[in-house]
Write an enzyme that holds these catalytic residues in place. Structure first.
Site, short mmCIF file in Angstrom:
data_model
loop_
_atom_site.label_atom_id
_atom_site.label_comp_id
_atom_site.label_asym_id
_atom_site.label_seq_id
_atom_site.Cartn_x
_atom_site.Cartn_y
_atom_site.Cartn_z
N GLU A 165 -7.61 -51.17 66.16
CA GLU A 165 -7.80 -50.47 64.72
C GLU A 165 -6.58 -51.17 63.79
OE1 GLU A 165 -7.19 -46.41 65.12
OE2 GLU A 165 -7.66 -45.97 63.06
N ASP A 179 -3.99 -42.49 55.27
CA ASP A 179 -3.75 -41.37 55.41
C ASP A 179 -2.18 -41.02 55.32
OD1 ASP A 179 -6.28 -41.35 56.18
OD2 ASP A 179 -5.94 -40.39 58.19
#
Ligand code: DGY
Length: 430
Positions: free
Chosen positions: A394, A159
């Site tokens: 993550e 992103d």
């Protein structure tokens, strides 16, 4: 590996597996593919159910969305109401986003099929995946090259990668719809995208919903239009895997062969910078390469796209270069998502610098494809060490290996299962 299995079980809603228990409470496209890959080692029927569940969100024109919400209530933003996909005639009845994500699914189905050749399952999902690839090579082909365009940084899966900042410079949102970010509720804002980038993410969705997600309109009018090295490398590899599945299933391959031929002709010309020895993404609106050095430059290795000489330059001049990616100074772990030399490098912010297990997996697979087995093994061992020391996070701070972003992150658990299938030598006790 019991801990990896319990993370996947814990995030299992019974219908799909959440990427992260709080931060990502719905079904994400490429997360789901990797989750199925991990699950296939321990529970093949559950892995198959994961894939079926993802495909239930497919649009009528073939698009496989980035998120399938499955009507599960949550505090996640953007929620299904925000996307307004019901204004598109192609939208499915299941709530989803209106954009796609890197097409990893064919590769995962092929990897699973190679281990357990279950014809019925491959034959069941093959038409839907073929439909998605056809959509990518047509609805997202801006110039007849068969390279797919992305219209939103979320479609790249990376992103807030600094390579998108160049495109954002020319995007000035005139008016933003009302919105409240949800992504900084469970993860510190310092590890998430900056506000200026996030506003542009939202602005783009607003543009798309005004165009009712009509693919032609999106190609013509999306202010963000890029040919992404990572996305297209994954697509080229996925076409290769889809072709192999077609052969096993006795289906024709001509259409896939055509895509592959055109991509092969265009990939290196479009993305390779001979002077620097790197692959750069391409801004279709300005007609210019995006000269930012990120780990996505190594993705073509995963697809077998570079020549031997190009692979050697990628590895020797960049991956092993101490000022860019190799371990030196404060960088103690492989592989930072952005080269240390980029001024936008940040140790803990999302795709600006931290180590991601998915990026490492692509690079490990790519290095093995080109015979760099020792380096692949080093990166694999480091990935497993990071997980051992900091859990299934993550992403990880490359300086000290501490975890960032969501905890109990499903694809880190899934990839730990996948990476453990290659035995690595035990580390000597110090
Ligand atoms: C998020 O919510 O951060 C996702 O990356 C968007 O799909």
């Amino acid at each position: 590996m019991d801990r990896a299995i319990s993370v996947l079980r814990m995030n299992d809603t019974g219908v799909f597996t959440k990427p992260g228990p709080h931060q990502y409470p719905h079904q994400w496209n490429w997360d789901s593919a990797l989750i199925a890959l991990g699950l296939s080692h321990v529970d093949l029927p559950r892995a198959q159910a994961e894939i079926r569940s993802l495909l239930s969100g497919q649009w009528h024109d073939g698009m496989l969305p980035s998120v399938v919400y499955h009507s599960i209530p949550s505090d996640y933003f953007p929620n299904p109401q925000f996307w307004q996909i019901e204004n598109s005639p192609s939208a499915p009845s299941v709530p989803t986003t209106g954009i796609t994500q890197p097409p990893l699914l064919a590769t995962v189905v092929k990897l699973i099929y190679d281990r357990q050749p279950i014809h019925d399952f491959a034959g069941e999902v093959y038409p839907a995946i073929l439909h998605w690839h056809r959509w990518l090579h047509t609805a997202r082909d801006a110039d007849g090259s068969a390279l797919a365009c992305i219209i939103h940084p979320w479609e790249s899966g990376t992103d807030d990668s600094p390579r998108w900042l160049h495109l954002f410079e020319s995007i000035q949102p005139e008016a933003l719809p009302e919105f409240q970010r949800g992504d900084t509720r469970y993860v510190p804002a310092t590890e998430r995208p900056n506000r200026t980038e996030y506003e542009r993410f939202i602005y783009l969705i607003d543009v798309f919903r005004k165009l009712n997600y009509a693919p032609r309109e999106l190609l013509a009018h999306s202010p963000f239009l890029a040919q992404d090295v990572l996305f297209n490398a994954i697509l080229f590899r996925a076409d290769e895997d889809l072709r192999a599945l077609a052969i096993s299933l006795g289906r024709p391959t001509d259409e896939i062969d055509g895509w592959r031929r055109r991509m092969q002709q265009n990939f290196n010309t479009r993305f390779w910078d001979e002077k620097i020895g790197l692959y750069y993404d391409y801004d279709v609106r300005s007609g210019r390469p995006i000269p930012v050095n990120t780990a996505s430059t190594f993705l073509p290795l995963f697809a077998g796209l570079p020549s031997k000489e190009q692979a050697q330059r990628l590895v020797e001049e960049h991956l092993l270069n101490p000022v860019e990616y190799a371990l030196r100074g404060e960088v103690r772990h492989w592989v930072t998502t952005t080269a240390k030399t980029e001024p936008t490098w940040e140790a803990r912010r999302y795709w600006r610098g931290p180590v991601w297990i998915i990026t490492n997996w692509f690079i490990i697979e790519g290095l093995r494809r080109y015979g760099y087995d020792d380096l692949a093994e080093t990166i694999q061992q480091d990935s497993l060490d990071l997980i051992e020391a900091s859990g299934f996070r993550e992403y990880y701070d490359a300086r000290d290996g501490s975890g960032c972003g969501s905890d109990d992150f499903s694809w880190s658990a899934a990839l730990a299962l996948e990476l453990s299938k290659f035995p690595v030598p035990m580390k000597a006790k110090s």
